[in-house]
Motif scaffolding. Structure first.
Motif, PDB file in Angstrom:
ATOM      1  N   LEU A 269      22.276 -39.841  -4.347  1.00  0.00           N
ATOM      2  CA  LEU A 269      22.571 -38.841  -5.376  1.00  0.00           C
ATOM      3  C   LEU A 269      22.058 -37.464  -4.968  1.00  0.00           C
ATOM      4  CD1 LEU A 269      21.883 -40.784  -8.695  1.00  0.00           C
ATOM      5  CD2 LEU A 269      24.082 -40.074  -7.754  1.00  0.00           C
ATOM      6  N   ARG A 270      20.939 -37.441  -4.242  1.00  0.00           N
ATOM      7  CA  ARG A 270      20.370 -36.150  -3.833  1.00  0.00           C
ATOM      8  C   ARG A 270      21.311 -35.405  -2.890  1.00  0.00           C
ATOM      9  NH1 ARG A 270      15.418 -38.505  -2.569  1.00  0.00           N
ATOM     10  NH2 ARG A 270      15.068 -39.138  -4.717  1.00  0.00           N
ATOM     11  N   LEU A 271      22.195 -36.129  -2.210  1.00  0.00           N
ATOM     12  CA  LEU A 271      23.141 -35.491  -1.291  1.00  0.00           C
ATOM     13  C   LEU A 271      24.406 -35.026  -1.998  1.00  0.00           C
ATOM     14  CD1 LEU A 271      22.965 -37.735   1.887  1.00  0.00           C
ATOM     15  CD2 LEU A 271      21.832 -35.564   1.432  1.00  0.00           C
ATOM     16  N   SER A 272      24.546 -35.377  -3.287  1.00  0.00           N
ATOM     17  CA  SER A 272      25.757 -35.021  -4.012  1.00  0.00           C
ATOM     18  C   SER A 272      25.895 -33.504  -4.087  1.00  0.00           C
ATOM     19  CB  SER A 272      25.707 -35.615  -5.421  1.00  0.00           C
ATOM     20  OG  SER A 272      26.871 -35.251  -6.128  1.00  0.00           O
ATOM     21  N   GLY A 273      27.024 -32.979  -3.628  1.00  0.00           N
ATOM     22  CA  GLY A 273      27.265 -31.534  -3.634  1.00  0.00           C
ATOM     23  C   GLY A 273      27.175 -30.940  -2.243  1.00  0.00           C
ATOM     24  N   GLN A 274      26.571 -31.651  -1.312  1.00  0.00           N
ATOM     25  CA  GLN A 274      26.491 -31.127   0.051  1.00  0.00           C
ATOM     26  C   GLN A 274      27.735 -31.543   0.841  1.00  0.00           C
ATOM     27  OE1 GLN A 274      22.719 -31.960   1.925  1.00  0.00           O
ATOM     28  NE2 GLN A 274      21.606 -31.626   0.023  1.00  0.00           N
ATOM     29  N   ASN A 275      28.216 -30.641   1.679  1.00  0.00           N
ATOM     30  CA  ASN A 275      29.396 -30.894   2.520  1.00  0.00           C
ATOM     31  C   ASN A 275      30.647 -31.225   1.707  1.00  0.00           C
ATOM     32  OD1 ASN A 275      27.996 -30.690   5.106  1.00  0.00           O
ATOM     33  ND2 ASN A 275      26.992 -32.583   4.460  1.00  0.00           N
ATOM     34  N   GLY A 276      30.678 -30.781   0.463  1.00  0.00           N
ATOM     35  CA  GLY A 276      31.865 -31.027  -0.366  1.00  0.00           C
ATOM     36  C   GLY A 276      31.991 -32.452  -0.844  1.00  0.00           C
ATOM     37  N   VAL A 277      30.941 -33.266  -0.657  1.00  0.00           N
ATOM     38  CA  VAL A 277      30.984 -34.669  -1.103  1.00  0.00           C
ATOM     39  C   VAL A 277      30.167 -34.802  -2.381  1.00  0.00           C
ATOM     40  CG1 VAL A 277      30.498 -37.054  -0.507  1.00  0.00           C
ATOM     41  CG2 VAL A 277      31.166 -35.439   1.275  1.00  0.00           C
ATOM     42  N   CYS A 312      15.829 -25.211  -8.457  1.00  0.00           N
ATOM     43  CA  CYS A 312      14.680 -24.807  -9.269  1.00  0.00           C
ATOM     44  C   CYS A 312      14.342 -25.844 -10.332  1.00  0.00           C
ATOM     45  CB  CYS A 312      14.955 -23.473  -9.956  1.00  0.00           C
ATOM     46  SG  CYS A 312      15.491 -22.207  -8.825  1.00  0.00           S
ATOM     47  N   GLU A 313      15.081 -26.918 -10.389  1.00  0.00           N
ATOM     48  CA  GLU A 313      14.922 -27.847 -11.505  1.00  0.00           C
ATOM     49  C   GLU A 313      14.390 -29.204 -11.026  1.00  0.00           C
ATOM     50  OE1 GLU A 313      14.153 -29.410 -14.389  1.00  0.00           O
ATOM     51  OE2 GLU A 313      14.994 -27.430 -14.849  1.00  0.00           O
ATOM     52  N   PRO A 314      13.133 -29.516 -11.313  1.00  0.00           N
ATOM     53  CA  PRO A 314      12.588 -30.791 -10.804  1.00  0.00           C
ATOM     54  C   PRO A 314      13.283 -32.032 -11.387  1.00  0.00           C
ATOM     55  CG  PRO A 314      11.036 -29.689 -12.272  1.00  0.00           C
ATOM     56  CD  PRO A 314      12.149 -28.720 -12.029  1.00  0.00           C
ATOM     57  N   LEU A 315      13.861 -31.921 -12.608  1.00  0.00           N
ATOM     58  CA  LEU A 315      14.495 -33.107 -13.201  1.00  0.00           C
ATOM     59  C   LEU A 315      15.872 -33.387 -12.591  1.00  0.00           C
ATOM     60  CD1 LEU A 315      13.709 -32.616 -16.998  1.00  0.00           C
ATOM     61  CD2 LEU A 315      12.696 -34.281 -15.449  1.00  0.00           C
ATOM     62  N   GLY A 316      16.473 -32.349 -11.970  1.00  0.00           N
ATOM     63  CA  GLY A 316      17.840 -32.506 -11.461  1.00  0.00           C
ATOM     64  C   GLY A 316      17.891 -33.471 -10.292  1.00  0.00           C
ATOM     65  N   LEU A 317      18.896 -34.344 -10.278  1.00  0.00           N
ATOM     66  CA  LEU A 317      19.017 -35.347  -9.219  1.00  0.00           C
ATOM     67  C   LEU A 317      20.071 -34.962  -8.193  1.00  0.00           C
ATOM     68  CD1 LEU A 317      18.964 -38.570 -11.387  1.00  0.00           C
ATOM     69  CD2 LEU A 317      17.066 -37.498 -10.198  1.00  0.00           C
ATOM     70  N   GLY A 318      21.019 -34.117  -8.574  1.00  0.00           N
ATOM     71  CA  GLY A 318      22.086 -33.758  -7.652  1.00  0.00           C
ATOM     72  C   GLY A 318      23.155 -33.012  -8.417  1.00  0.00           C
ATOM     73  N   LEU A 319      24.135 -32.513  -7.678  1.00  0.00           N
ATOM     74  CA  LEU A 319      25.208 -31.763  -8.327  1.00  0.00           C
ATOM     75  C   LEU A 319      26.353 -32.698  -8.687  1.00  0.00           C
ATOM     76  CD1 LEU A 319      25.510 -28.431  -6.318  1.00  0.00           C
ATOM     77  CD2 LEU A 319      24.589 -28.769  -8.613  1.00  0.00           C
ATOM     78  N   ALA A 320      27.082 -32.306  -9.724  1.00  0.00           N
ATOM     79  CA  ALA A 320      28.292 -33.039 -10.098  1.00  0.00           C
ATOM     80  C   ALA A 320      29.416 -32.036 -10.187  1.00  0.00           C
ATOM     81  CB  ALA A 320      28.091 -33.733 -11.445  1.00  0.00           C
ATOM     82  N   ARG A 321      30.634 -32.490  -9.918  1.00  0.00           N
ATOM     83  CA  ARG A 321      31.774 -31.587  -9.999  1.00  0.00           C
ATOM     84  C   ARG A 321      32.946 -32.317 -10.627  1.00  0.00           C
ATOM     85  NH1 ARG A 321      35.010 -28.366  -5.098  1.00  0.00           N
ATOM     86  NH2 ARG A 321      36.826 -27.886  -6.381  1.00  0.00           N
ATOM     87  N   SER A 322      33.622 -31.623 -11.564  1.00  0.00           N
ATOM     88  CA  SER A 322      34.826 -32.174 -12.168  1.00  0.00           C
ATOM     89  C   SER A 322      35.848 -31.055 -12.192  1.00  0.00           C
ATOM     90  CB  SER A 322      34.502 -32.666 -13.584  1.00  0.00           C
ATOM     91  OG  SER A 322      35.687 -32.843 -14.301  1.00  0.00           O
ATOM     92  N   GLY A 323      36.866 -31.144 -11.350  1.00  0.00           N
ATOM     93  CA  GLY A 323      37.824 -30.047 -11.212  1.00  0.00           C
ATOM     94  C   GLY A 323      37.109 -28.836 -10.660  1.00  0.00           C
ATOM     95  N   ARG A 324      37.044 -27.754 -11.460  1.00  0.00           N
ATOM     96  CA  ARG A 324      36.340 -26.556 -11.008  1.00  0.00           C
ATOM     97  C   ARG A 324      34.953 -26.457 -11.657  1.00  0.00           C
ATOM     98  NH1 ARG A 324      38.310 -24.136  -7.319  1.00  0.00           N
ATOM     99  NH2 ARG A 324      40.349 -24.952  -6.771  1.00  0.00           N
ATOM    100  N   ARG A 325      34.658 -27.358 -12.556  1.00  0.00           N
ATOM    101  CA  ARG A 325      33.375 -27.278 -13.275  1.00  0.00           C
ATOM    102  C   ARG A 325      32.248 -27.876 -12.442  1.00  0.00           C
ATOM    103  NH1 ARG A 325      33.054 -29.877 -18.985  1.00  0.00           N
ATOM    104  NH2 ARG A 325      34.173 -31.487 -17.841  1.00  0.00           N
TER     105      ARG A 325
END
Ligand code: ZN
Length: 594
Positions: A269-277, A312-325
């Motif tokens: 999950l920590r890799l979510s958002g890197q390299n477009g994945v 900047c957010e210690p609680l955040g686990l990774g990025l999520a993307r839905s369409g452009r959001r």
């Protein structure tokens, strides 16, 4: 009965089974024509009801006591003296379930298939999955059923601890989505073996066989024996932006689902958002998103600002993307905390089934924030979605919530505000200028709601015009016909050969009873007809007598009148004679006086 019904006004149309069948066949024939033109259609598969008589339980599926297998019984054998387990359908089990009585002190159980999820009984039962063999080809199938105990001693499934166990480790599933606009290499590079390429940028899903290595890949732990981190890869597909499957060249994103070791979940999950994945955690059978995690969506944020907020957010686990959001994924327990930190003005909705409401009217100039503050003031956790429709003095808003509002009408400075539930976001709202509310509610409140709707919307109206109305024949001929038909059908059903068995004896008795019953009914009908006839003739007699006496009275009156007239005539005739005689005398006495 049919002819009687036809005589009513409006007529009651009774439809006989063969008439119904004729109409159904006709309609089928009509429907099939366009279907053929449109090509063969696949009918939705109806869940099959399994016939318990065609199944044999596998050996050693159930036991009475440890080591003593429970024999399979036929449904008809179930009784106080039986021991074992019977495979039955829900219909067959129904009488036992309803009575709720234990039948024996020994071990007896019903294995009910084709039943509902919950059994309506006081008996103790459990849902189980079991194997049974088809009695035709001997191949096993897995079935879901309910084991219902009918005896004081329970029948239990056989579990063995001696057979070799299957090595099992905690696993989880995820959907990996690669967006074309963020994939760092050429999109064409994903055309062949896309998953292989994606795996290259996800070290937690790779296996490293070097001992005492500190790299980011997964290292097999000699103890638990698992040799690979990735257990399954499925549903590889390229999609358009709208989410429709497409070819690689037109794709907006590529998506694939994986099953992998749960221990690697947070690292992945920590890799979510890197390299477009992007990684979406899912439940172990991959059927739905995992409820362990939630996403705080940041609709206005760009990828860069979302990435910065995550850093900047210690609680955040990774990025999520839905369409452009973009959004930040957190553990479900941290969701509310992070939501209120990142979106202090947003209306937090706890996870759950969303309900939709129409709420208002609010002034034309109100916006989401101001309405959200009103909801907070009402202590109602709800999120204004959008203005639904303007009415005379304000706007009705579409609102989403998980919980019901504390009350449905609030008094505000600008007037009363109502909250009324709507079935869906698209559900309409009635507004005839005087009353505003959901169409269904207004219909319930309307004054003419007491009128029977069938009077105006008779669903049989059309059919009524198509079916010919049968004219009624005299009742006696109907009875005669009925008699003949009965006689014929009884004669047909009378067994001519196997007269001696008890079974036919019983049937004859039953038929005799039925015949007797029919004869009684016929007699009753006949006596009714006789009674009617008697009543009618009595009435006619009375009428005749009345007529006669009436005529007698009239006749005597006439005679009297005639007599009177005759008297008068006689009297006047004698007067004329008298006058004529006097005249003769006068002429004799004085012939010159003419
Ligand atoms: Zn390594």
């Amino acid at each position: 009965m049919k002819s009687l019904a036809n005589q009513q006004s409006p007529p009651f149309q009774l439809v006989l089974p063969d008439e119904l069948n004729a109409v159904v066949q006709e309609r089928k024939a009509k429907k099939q024509k366009p279907a053929k033109a449109a090509g063969p259609k696949i009918a939705p598969s109806k869940p099959l009801d399994i016939d318990p008589a065609k199944l044999t339980l596998a050996q050693n599926t159930f036991q009475i006591e440890a080591g003593q297998p429970a024999p399979q019984l036929a449904a008809s054998q179930v009784g106080p003296l039986a021991v074992g387990v019977a495979l039955v359908s829900f219909q067959e089990a129904m009488p036992f379930l309803q009575s709720g009585q234990l039948l024996t002190a020994k071990s007896l159980a019903l294995l009910v298939i084709n039943g509902p999820d919950e059994l309506p009984t006081k008996l103790s039962w459990a849902s189980i999955r079991f194997a049974a063999c088809c009695s035709v080809n001997q191949q096993p199938v897995l079935l879901h059923g309910h084991l219902v105990q009918l005896g004081a001693q329970p029948v239990v499934p056989v579990f063995t601890s001696e057979s070799p166990g299957v090595h099992d480790v905690p696993v989880t599933c995820a959907r990996l989505t690669v967006f074309a606009d963020q994939w760092p290499q050429e999109w064409n590079s994903l055309e062949d073996h896309p998953f292989k390429q994606v795996l290259q940028v996800l070290p937690p899903l790779q296996t490293c066989r070097n001992d005492q290595c500190q790299c980011g890949r997964w290292h097999p732990d000699g103890m638990d024996g698992n040799q690979d981190v990735l257990l399954d890869v499925f549903r590889r597909q390229f999609f358009t932006e709208a989410g429709r499957p497409t070819k690689h060249a037109q794709a907006n994103h590529f998506s694939v689902q994986i099953r992998y070791l749960k221990s690697q979940e947070y690292a992945l999950l920590r890799l979510s958002g890197q390299n477009g994945v992007f990684v979406e955690p899912r439940v172990p059978d991959a059927s739905s998103p995992s409820e362990e995690f939630q996403v705080v969506w940041l609709p206005q944020a760009s990828f860069a600002s979302a990435q910065h907020q995550l850093q900047c957010e210690p609680l955040g686990l990774g990025l999520a993307r839905s369409g452009r959001r973009m959004g930040i994924r957190v553990a479900a327990r941290d969701f509310q905390t992070l939501f209120q930190k990142l979106k202090p003005e947003g209306q937090f909705l706890s996870p759950g089934t969303r309900q939709t409401w129409h709420c208002g009217p609010f002034p034309f100039g109100s916006d989401r924030k101001s309405i959200g503050r009103v909801f907070a003031d009402w202590k109602w956790q709800a999120r204004p979605l959008q203005p639904a429709r303007p009415i005379a003095d304000g706007v009705m808003w579409l609102v989403q919530s998980v919980a019901d509002p504390p009350q449905t009408v609030f008094n505000m400075q600008h007037g009363q505000v109502m909250i009324s539930k709507c079935d869906s976001v698209r559900a309409g709202m009635a507004d005839n200028g005087l009353v505003i509310g959901p169409q269904s509610t207004i219909e319930l409140c309307a004054t003419n709601s007491a009128v029977d709707p069938w009077t105006f919307h008779d669903p049989w109206q059309q059919a009524l015009t198509q079916v010919p109305v049968h004219s009624s024949a005299p009742v006696t001929s109907h009875i005669k016909e009925l008699e003949e038909r009965l006689e014929r059908s009884i004669l047909e059903k009378l067994p001519l050969e196997r007269m001696e068995t008890d079974h036919t004896e019983d049937r004859i008795q039953i038929m005799e009873k039925q015949l007797q019953h029919l004869a009684n009914q016929h007699q009753a009908l006949e006596s009714t007809v006789h009674e009617h006839h008697r009543q009618n003739s009595a009435q006619v007699q009375t009428l005749q007598a009345q007529m006669l006496s009436q005529m007698e009275v009239q006749r005597s009156q006439m005679a009297n009148m005639f007599e009177d007239q005759m008297g008068a005539v006689r009297k006047s005739r004698s007067q004329i004679y008298e006058l004529m005689r006097l005249l003769c005398f006068a002429r004799l006495l004085n012939p010159a006086s003419r």
